[in-house]
Design an enzyme around this catalytic site. Structure first.
Site, short mmCIF file in Angstrom:
data_model
loop_
_atom_site.label_atom_id
_atom_site.label_comp_id
_atom_site.label_asym_id
_atom_site.label_seq_id
_atom_site.Cartn_x
_atom_site.Cartn_y
_atom_site.Cartn_z
N ASN A 3 -20.30 98.92 -37.28
CA ASN A 3 -21.52 99.03 -36.50
C ASN A 3 -22.56 97.99 -36.94
O ASN A 3 -23.70 98.30 -37.24
CB ASN A 3 -22.08 100.46 -36.62
CG ASN A 3 -22.94 100.84 -35.43
OD1 ASN A 3 -24.14 100.62 -35.42
ND2 ASN A 3 -22.31 101.42 -34.42
N ARG A 51 -29.23 100.46 -28.22
CA ARG A 51 -27.92 100.15 -27.65
C ARG A 51 -27.58 101.10 -26.51
O ARG A 51 -26.92 100.71 -25.54
CB ARG A 51 -26.85 100.24 -28.74
CG ARG A 51 -25.42 99.92 -28.30
CD ARG A 51 -25.24 98.49 -27.87
NE ARG A 51 -25.81 97.53 -28.79
CZ ARG A 51 -25.82 96.22 -28.60
NH1 ARG A 51 -25.30 95.71 -27.50
NH2 ARG A 51 -26.36 95.41 -29.49
N HIS A 79 -25.83 98.40 -35.06
CA HIS A 79 -25.52 98.03 -33.68
C HIS A 79 -26.13 99.02 -32.71
O HIS A 79 -26.64 98.64 -31.65
CB HIS A 79 -24.00 97.96 -33.50
CG HIS A 79 -23.57 97.40 -32.18
ND1 HIS A 79 -23.04 98.17 -31.17
CD2 HIS A 79 -23.59 96.13 -31.70
CE1 HIS A 79 -22.74 97.41 -30.14
NE2 HIS A 79 -23.06 96.16 -30.43
N CYS A 80 -26.10 100.30 -33.07
CA CYS A 80 -26.68 101.34 -32.21
C CYS A 80 -28.17 101.14 -31.97
O CYS A 80 -28.69 101.59 -30.95
CB CYS A 80 -26.47 102.72 -32.84
SG CYS A 80 -24.77 103.22 -33.11
N ALA A 81 -28.84 100.48 -32.91
CA ALA A 81 -30.29 100.36 -32.86
C ALA A 81 -30.76 99.05 -32.25
O ALA A 81 -31.98 98.80 -32.21
CB ALA A 81 -30.87 100.50 -34.27
#
Length: 357
Positions: free
Chosen positions: A296, A112, A347-349
């Site tokens: 997330n 992300r 979500h960050c990944a």
């Protein structure tokens, strides 16, 4: 009555359904579509750098978690995992056959933040807008990760549009209908955009995302590596709608709790319809620095991939809320505690590539 009791008492959340008008960068005609729109594929990154992940056991745990997420998403849409060629054989052992591997070297897993941000125009042309990743203000090795967006654009033969900004995709949320939200702490910072004012940064963000309005709240400076990315707190679920993750009993001494409440109030004051879900209380990892964010999550074609933390009550509340915001999609829950220990989530990944016609 705490926030969890209020949510349980209120029943179904009345969703705002006003139509949004897609905005576009007036200079280029490109904009970032809504994340919940159809995807061509999902991009992810393989955590391989042994200087970043020096503990062999934990590195293997992080790799397995990334494989679990990739495998879950691949049941619904294509997934491309970026990794150096020499890492493909070990990654393949953990991956579904449907997950594709590309020879693009990586340091860490946070696609992300360091991955490509795809934009589209009214003709259906794709490009990549580049917000230059620098390891969250040079706090972490980023030799490979700082080059990923450019290398993906070269691999796909897509235009590479430089934004003039240093930062991360997780530091800004967009609804795909002209509205952005962010914490100042992730952008108005000398380790990313030295000498630039908030107004200057806002103008460049609006241009990069093809948006026309932005909502700021303060955030938290220098208490975590991301300077409090917005996507671990609040997410757009459609035009005018936000899902936000708040503690039941905020600690006045906790800067993140106070900043979260401030963001909530700013969003409400801006006229958005804000749905509150609680943070988990009983969880598997008992560490004050552990990121336990239901917000997330990742929306893919036909499903939402959501973290569960072992608190049966709050896990269910979060799943029910996400199901209301994304009707008709399957809710897939995963144990991603390893990512929480590293300061992030699903979500960050992940990074979506929109489908175009």
């Amino acid at each position: 009555m705490n926030r969890r009791e209020m949510l349980l008492a209120s029943g179904a959340f009345g969703l705002m359904t006003r139509p949004g008008i897609l905005s576009a960068n007036p200079a280029t005609g490109y904009f970032v579509p809504p994340e919940e729109g159809p995807h061509q594929r999902t991009f992810m990154q393989w955590p391989a750098n042994r200087r970043v992940h020096s503990d062999r056991v934990f590195r293997k745990m992080a790799q397995q978690t990334i494989a679990d997420i990739a495998n879950a998403i691949s049941d619904f849409e294509p997934v491309t995992l970026l990794a150096a060629k020499e890492d493909h054989s070990s990654a393949r052992k953990k991956l579904s056959a449907s997950v594709e591997l590309w020879d693009i070297p990586t340091d860490d897993l946070w696609c992300r933040d360091s991955g490509p941000i795809f934009v589209v125009n009214e003709n259906g042309d794709l490009a990549i807008t580049n917000i230059q990743f620098n390891g969250w203000g040079e706090r972490q090795i980023n030799t490979n990760d700082s080059q990923i967006a450019r290398r993906v654009s070269e691999h796909l033969g897509l235009p590479f549009l430089k934004s003039g900004l240093i930062g991360e995709g997780g530091g800004v949320e967009q609804d795909g209908h002209g509205l952005l939200m962010a914490h100042e702490s992730s952008w108005v910072h000398d380790n990313r955009n030295p000498g630039m004012s908030r107004n200057e940064i806002e103008a460049l963000l609006l241009k990069a995302y093809g948006a026309d309005r932005m909502i700021w709240s303060a955030g938290v400076w220098d208490e975590d590596i991301t300077d409090y990315h917005i996507d671990s707190l609040a997410r757009f679920t459609g035009p005018g709608r936000v899902l936000i993750n708040l503690p039941d009993d905020p600690d006045p001494a906790d800067p993140f709790h106070m900043a979260a409440l401030d963001t909530h109030d700013v969003l409400v004051a801006a006229g958005l319809q804000v749905d509150v879900i609680p943070e988990p209380v009983e969880r598997r990892i008992d560490d004050e620095e552990f990121v336990a964010s239901y917000a997330n999550y990742y929306v893919c074609n036909g499903a939402v991939i959501v973290a569960e933390f072992g608190d049966r009550e709050t896990d269910q509340i979060a799943q029910d809320a996400i199901s209301r915001h994304y009707p008709g999609r399957e809710i897939i829950t995963l144990n991603v505690d390893t990512l929480g220990e590293m300061g992030g989530g699903i979500h960050c990944a992940t990074q979506q590539m929109p489908a175009v016609t």
